[in-house]
Design an enzyme around this catalytic site. Structure first.
Site, PDB file in Angstrom:
ATOM      1  N   LYS A 144      31.391  21.845  -8.611  1.00 27.31           N
ATOM      2  CA  LYS A 144      30.560  20.708  -8.980  1.00 27.31           C
ATOM      3  C   LYS A 144      31.336  19.404  -8.907  1.00 27.31           C
ATOM      4  O   LYS A 144      30.822  18.372  -8.455  1.00 27.31           O
ATOM      5  CB  LYS A 144      29.994  20.897 -10.391  1.00 27.31           C
ATOM      6  CG  LYS A 144      29.155  19.725 -10.894  1.00 27.31           C
ATOM      7  CD  LYS A 144      27.994  19.415  -9.964  1.00 27.31           C
ATOM      8  CE  LYS A 144      27.164  18.238 -10.471  1.00 27.31           C
ATOM      9  NZ  LYS A 144      26.137  17.825  -9.484  1.00 27.31           N
ATOM     10  N   GLU A 145      32.592  19.423  -9.354  1.00 31.19           N
ATOM     11  CA  GLU A 145      33.370  18.187  -9.439  1.00 31.19           C
ATOM     12  C   GLU A 145      33.713  17.609  -8.065  1.00 31.19           C
ATOM     13  O   GLU A 145      33.543  16.420  -7.824  1.00 31.19           O
ATOM     14  CB  GLU A 145      34.666  18.440 -10.229  1.00 31.19           C
ATOM     15  CG  GLU A 145      34.462  18.608 -11.722  1.00 31.19           C
ATOM     16  CD  GLU A 145      34.149  17.298 -12.412  1.00 31.19           C
ATOM     17  OE1 GLU A 145      34.219  16.242 -11.768  1.00 31.19           O
ATOM     18  OE2 GLU A 145      33.828  17.341 -13.621  1.00 31.19           O
ATOM     19  N   SER A 146      34.241  18.432  -7.179  1.00 32.67           N
ATOM     20  CA  SER A 146      34.788  17.902  -5.926  1.00 32.67           C
ATOM     21  C   SER A 146      34.358  18.643  -4.689  1.00 32.67           C
ATOM     22  O   SER A 146      34.758  18.268  -3.582  1.00 32.67           O
ATOM     23  CB  SER A 146      36.323  17.936  -5.992  1.00 32.67           C
ATOM     24  OG  SER A 146      36.778  19.287  -5.972  1.00 32.67           O
ATOM     25  N   TYR A 189      24.857  17.674 -14.451  1.00 30.39           N
ATOM     26  CA  TYR A 189      26.167  18.309 -14.352  1.00 30.39           C
ATOM     27  C   TYR A 189      26.193  19.611 -15.150  1.00 30.39           C
ATOM     28  O   TYR A 189      26.621  20.656 -14.646  1.00 30.39           O
ATOM     29  CB  TYR A 189      27.234  17.345 -14.879  1.00 30.39           C
ATOM     30  CG  TYR A 189      28.635  17.893 -14.847  1.00 30.39           C
ATOM     31  CD1 TYR A 189      29.441  17.708 -13.746  1.00 30.39           C
ATOM     32  CD2 TYR A 189      29.154  18.598 -15.934  1.00 30.39           C
ATOM     33  CE1 TYR A 189      30.738  18.214 -13.712  1.00 30.39           C
ATOM     34  CE2 TYR A 189      30.434  19.114 -15.916  1.00 30.39           C
ATOM     35  CZ  TYR A 189      31.230  18.909 -14.800  1.00 30.39           C
ATOM     36  OH  TYR A 189      32.500  19.422 -14.767  1.00 30.39           O
TER      37      TYR A 189
END
Length: 620
Positions: free
Chosen positions: A481-483, A589
């Site tokens: 999810k982050e990168s 998120y």
């Protein structure tokens, strides 16, 4: 198969590495002004896939001196690439900046960039078509962001001739405040004339300091003053709905447009409902019937937060058909009807449970069903024969990811779904993981689960999952999810690397975990970044007793915000608590991390049967 494709997609020569090195030398030569070295390289690389880029960079360097005939000819020579339109656009901008207005007008092609569009209007004005030029100005001026300085000369002429009206300024003020563009909004205050100026000041001040609603004298008793009041009341009600309703009593007898009064009553009614207050206790005329699309959504969400299931179903059913068909509202309608005892609820939940998504997994959990992964393997396909693929691969190889992505975007839509799948596989094979993920996030490709949820750096994640006693699937879900597993990723806020760590957070985590203090460069190293991210996530999991909903929310928005949300909403079902998160980015998120965690647990052979684990069904 894909490895073979990668091997053949570049130059069909044994000296591929030498060609790439020579290309990079050519780029250095043109950047440093060594023309003779560049010319030699240009001639030597005629058959290299990136030769068009050398032609483009050379042309861009001398674009201000280029004749129209040469510019058009070069554009045509690059017509089978995305470079042709880019070169013409660059050349056109250079012509405008040198006052070559007839040339600009004669060769202009519509472009999205605002300076290019303003230059076009200026070229019309400077070549005699003044009426048409001024006709184009309002759509350039009435926007919610500041326009580039290249627009100012024509804006000044237009204003001097009386083109600007208070209605236009008011509309732009609305747009600016909707986007929280405060600098632009302050500039606009100086553009009002007459009585509208005081209403505009009230609008801006009420946006910045919503508590101004306590001072009725600040809001003129005019239609525009009423709109400014509505804006301020709506913002104030976010933090104190009861007092906002109390302040409204000082204004309720004022004469104002009915649409403004309806807006105020809708926003106050919804804010009171979200705060758990009865609008009938605070408003003489609450908006208790279905109204605007936003009002119906807000009332549905308030009913969900307070588990008033019959009301939730009523407000969802009041939405228009297209909005009601969205998966989130089908889930909540099914949930509400089920809680209210209607047999239609489980049927709706069963329909949503067929999907591999956050709401699909929630629906399956509500019904006690196994989650649906709906995974499929890519269809066998050979690589489509397209020169852009060779260019993309070579750009990736020489480290020019910006242009590699441009090549991808330029060609991807031209391919069939099976060819797109083959291209995504190729990107994954050469290590371009994040691009493979983004490419597969399309409706026709979303079931390519193994491509959308890869496991790069798996040995590092396994080691850190063991060291920090975290689920491996959760670590992978956060990184995905982050990168999207891009170790070079940098967010607009400054978060860095695979686990998107803010440098101060990384240093704090290193101190607590007794690790060496990281430099910013260290955060781009996969092993260092994963180690620090894992320790920070473990710290959050310990803080929240292993509750992934709270840990994920804090990872994204910070523990301080999570503490505030818990204080406001305690002991709620987890799905309702997540839906009530006021920051959309954080809400989505948390939903994504939970869903990705479930997917990864299945891909890793450690399947779980529910989205929310034991102890997570409610948020304490």
């Amino acid at each position: 198969m894909i490895l073979a494709l990668a091997a053949t997609a570049g130059p069909a020569r044994a000296d591929t590495y030498q060609l790439r090195t020579e290309y990079k030398r050519a780029i250095t030569a043109i950047e440093t002004g060594h023309s003779s070295n560049f010319r030699s390289a240009l001639a030597a690389l005629t058959d290299y896939p990136l030769h068009p880029y050398l032609v483009y960079f050379d042309a861009r360097r001398r674009v201000s001196r280029m004749s129209p005939n040469e510019a058009v000819a070069l554009k045509e020579s690059l017509s089978d690439t995305h470079l042709g339109p880019r070169l013409l656009e660059t050349w056109l901008i250079a012509q405008a900046r040198r006052g070559r207005w007839q040339t600009y007008r004669d060769h202009y092609e519509p472009m999205e960039r605002a300076d290019g569009r303003c230059f076009y209007a200026r070229s019309l004005y400077r070549t005699g078509d003044r009426a048409e030029a001024l006709r184009l100005v309002p759509e350039l001026w009435v926007v919610g962001v500041s326009q580039p300085k290249e627009c100012d000369p024509l804006f000044a002429v237009w204003m001097a001739q009386g083109g600007l009206t208070d209605d236009m300024v008011w509309e732009r003020l609305r747009l600016a405040l909707d986007g929280n563009e405060r600098v632009l909004a302050r500039y606009l205050l100086g553009r009002f004339t007459g009585a509208r100026a005081s209403a505009a000041r009230a609008m801006y001040d009420g946006h910045v300091r919503p508590g101004n609603v306590r001072r009725p004298s600040r809001f003129p008793n005019t239609p525009y003053g009423a709109e400014a009041l509505g804006h301020a009341l709506a913002r104030y009600a976010r933090t104190d709905a009861v007092d906002a309703a109390r302040q409204w009593r000082a204004y309720a007898r004022r004469s104002m447009p009915e649409e403004t009064r309806a807006f105020i009553l809708e926003r106050l009614t919804a804010a009171l409902a979200r705060a758990g207050e009865s609008a009938a206790d605070h408003l003489d005329a609450p908006a208790d019937a279905p109204g605007s699309a936003r009002f119906n959504r807000d009332m549905a969400l308030a009913s969900i937060i307070h588990q008033q299931w019959r009301d939730a179903a009523r407000w969802i059913e009041a939405m228009d058909e297209e909005e009601r068909a969205a998966r989130e509202w089908r889930y909540w309608l099914g949930r509400a009807l089920s809680e209210a005892g209607s047999p239609k609820g489980n049927a709706l939940l069963a329909e949503v449970a067929r999907y591999r998504s956050y709401y699909g997994f929630l629906a399956a959990q509500q019904l006690g069903l196994e989650p649906s992964l709906n995974a499929r393997d890519p269809a066998p396909s050979s690589r489509p024969d397209h020169p852009a693929i060779a260019r993309m691969l070579e750009l990736y190889a020489v480290g020019d990811l910006v242009n590699a992505r441009r090549e991808w975007n330029w060609m991807f839509e031209k391919f069939s779904a099976s060819d797109q799948g083959a291209l995504i596989e190729l990107a994954a094979e050469i290590g371009w993981i994040n691009q493979a993920i983004f490419g597969a996030n399309r409706p026709e490709l979303i079931d390519l689960v193994t491509l959308r949820f890869p496991t790069p750096y798996l040995h590092i994640y396994k080691r850190l999952a063991f060291q920090t006693d975290l689920p491996l699937s959760l670590l992978l879900a956060v990184a995905r999810k982050e990168s999207a597993f891009d170790p070079r990723a940098v967010s607009p806020a400054g978060a860095v690397g695979l686990m998107q760590l803010m440098p101060p957070t990384a240093r704090h985590t290193a101190t607590r975990a007794r690790l060496e203090q990281p430099t910013r460069r260290d955060l781009f190293d996969a092993a260092d970044n994963i180690e620090l991210g894992a320790h920070y996530l473990a710290e959050l999991m310990d803080r929240y007793d292993g509750h992934r909903v709270l840990a994920a929310g804090a990872y994204n928005a910070g523990p301080g915000r999570v503490a505030g949300w818990r204080k406001e909403r305690r002991d709620l079902p987890a799905d309702a608590w997540i839906e009530a998160i006021p920051i959309r980015e954080t809400r989505e998120y948390v939903q994504a991390v939970l869903a990705f965690d479930l997917v990864y647990s299945h891909l890793l052979g450690e399947p779980v049967s529910t989205l929310l684990r034991p102890g997570e069904e409610r948020v304490p």
